[in-house]
Design an enzyme around this catalytic site. Structure first.
Site: not given
Ligand code: GLN
Length: 497
Positions: A98, A173, A197
């Site tokens: 990420k 997210s 997330s």
């Protein structure tokens, strides 16, 4: 018959696109291939880059690729394999990171224009640990700006599409991290979870995701959102692989004072144990108003599977849950307003052109560099911390946070794990909630509680809606009891076949 017609209309209205969904090979299969020399790490990495080149334009999962670094690691693995050396557990496994975690040789954007052009000179501890275990880092994954969001629509680089259905959000997210595994654009990925997330996007994309206990995994090299809540954790297509990854990235780190010195368990081995006699709590507050009926049914079926596998099901109560969303959005925004103060156009990334004074340069860089959601949170957080309102908002939120944590501890005196839905709603359409931030926040109801309490959890696929949208079940366990959560998750997964 009626059901069939319903399914057909749902399908045609919904245009289910499963072309992108593909299950990655399991770690044990890959490991066997690499050891025997049947699979070459270099070829494997190249085949992943081919797949990425082919489908990334449609899904927008990767923001940048680290081809040189990947092929160097893969080459080293191939040499070791040729020599017959003992290979580390993730040898040759292609992974994605990420883009809120830093990795040498790749830009780090945090999904924000604010960090465009920033090239970090070091690796996050979790990234370094993955590579030390032989993993091949393919690139950086799209996410909501500074990890703020639940749909990946807050990325400055465009939303990720859900590989199950490209008209739907992948969740957020860590949308890129979940979608990459669902579409086999990486065997496993790292994400971060501050209020859901990892768990929510894993559930939306039909993969496994782990929220480690606060302090279990080092946050060094993570671009901070809310430091008392931020956690780094893995995504994988199956629970055992996620457990293996957690054992690799967990552990004490001198660079993160909040990381724990507790020894790291062999989570994969823990996950192999039976759930016979395991006490599973089902909290009424997670099955009330607002829960999609198809999700309720699927989770209840999952709980039945746990019972059939020998677990003991108990009703429990967590009444403070009703205050969790406002509490989370006060604590998280307050910490974000402080953490994001460092982005001033001087030290990192973006700087506005043509400002005449230093103050104007700061404010214009921040105005142009941050997106709307990030600005909203900086303002909310600054307000909650301001002199006149601190007691009413921030202090109060901290008190409720404490109550919630104590409530969990009490319940964990009676049960080993807690089973709930991960999200009250299935993956929604792109654009459906972008005009209503409050509706977006409210959908975090089942995930923010564990975040505030610091406890751990796993989300595991537990079926799909009639129109084929993934449903995830959340299994929570008390601090540092990840192994127990994995155990229950394995049983739910096994029942899926
Ligand atoms: N959806 C939550 C938020 O927007 C959680 C984000 C996260 O865990 N990083 O804050």
């Amino acid at each position: 018959m009626a059901n069939e017609i319903h399914q057909k209309t749902a399908r045609s209205l919904d245009k289910v696109t499963t072309d992108y969904v593909q299950k990655p090979k399991s770690l044990s299969e890959l490991h066997a291939g690499i050891i025997s020399g049947k699979t070459k790490a270099t070829e494997l990495a190249n085949s992943y880059y081919e797949r990425i080149a082919e489908i990334n334009p449609a899904l927008n999962v990767y923001l940048s690729l680290t081809r040189e670094r990947a092929l160097e690691t893969a080459g080293r693995i191939d040499e070791l394999a040729a020599k017959g050396d003992v290979l580390p557990v993730l040898a040759g496994v292609p992974v994605g990171i990420k883009d809120v975690l830093v990795a040498k040789g790749a830009p780090a954007t945090a999904g924000s224009k604010m960090l465009s052009g920033y090239h970090p000179p070091y690796d996050a501890t979790s990234v370094a640990k993955l590579e030390a275990a032989g993993a091949v880092i393919l690139g950086k994954l799209n996410c909501d700006e500074f990890a703020m969001g639940s749909s990946n629509e807050n990325s400055a680089y465009g939303p990720v599409k859900n590989p199950v259905n490209v008209e739907r959000v992948p969740g957020g997210s860590s949308g890129g991290s979940a979608a990459a595994v669902a579409a086999d654009m990486a065997v496993a990925t790292l994400g971060t979870d501050t209020g859901g997330s990892i768990r929510q996007p894993a559930s939306f994309c039909g993969v496994g995701g782990v929220l480690p206990t606060y302090g279990r995994v080092s946050r060094y090299g993570l671009i901070a959102f809310a430091s008392s809540l931020d956690r780094v954790g893995p995504f994988a297509a199956n629970v055992r692989d996620a457990a293996t990854l957690l054992s690799v990235i967990a552990g004490y780190d001198t660079q993160d004072a909040t990381s724990s010195r507790r020894p790291v368990d062999d989570y994969a081995a823990e996950s192999d144990k039976s759930v016979k006699g395991l006490r599973v709590g089902v909290p009424a507050e997670y099955f009330g108003e607002g829960l999609d009926p198809e999700i309720r049914e699927s989770i209840e079926r999952g709980i039945d599977h746990l019972r059939a596998a020998g677990a003991e099901i108990k009703q429990v109560s967590l009444p403070t849950t009703q205050y969790a969303v406002p509490t989370y959005y006060l604590v998280a925004t307050a910490e974000a307003s402080a953490n994001l103060a460092r982005f001033d156009g001087v030290r990192y990334g973006y700087r506005a052109e043509g400002a005449e004074t230093l103050a104007a340069m700061y404010s214009r860089s921040r105005d142009e560099g941050f997106g709307a959601e990030v600005k909203r949170r900086i303002m909310l957080g600054t307000y909650a911390l301001s002199a006149g309102y601190y007691d009413a908002y921030y202090r109060k939120a901290q008190q409720v946070r404490r109550l919630l944590a104590e409530e969990f501890l009490t319940v964990f005196g009676e049960v080993d794990v807690i089973a709930t839905p991960t999200s009250p709603i299935p993956p929604f359409k792109l654009g459906e909630k972008t005009d209503d931030p409050l509706a977006m926040y409210l959908a975090d109801i089942y995930t923010v509680t564990a975040s505030l309490a610091g406890i751990c959890g796993v989300t595991v696929p537990s079926g799909a809606t009639q129109s084929g949208l993934p449903i995830g079940m959340q299994i929570l366990a008390s601090h540092f009891n990840e192994g127990t959560a994995f155990r229950a998750a394995r049983a739910v997964e096994a029942a899926q076949g």
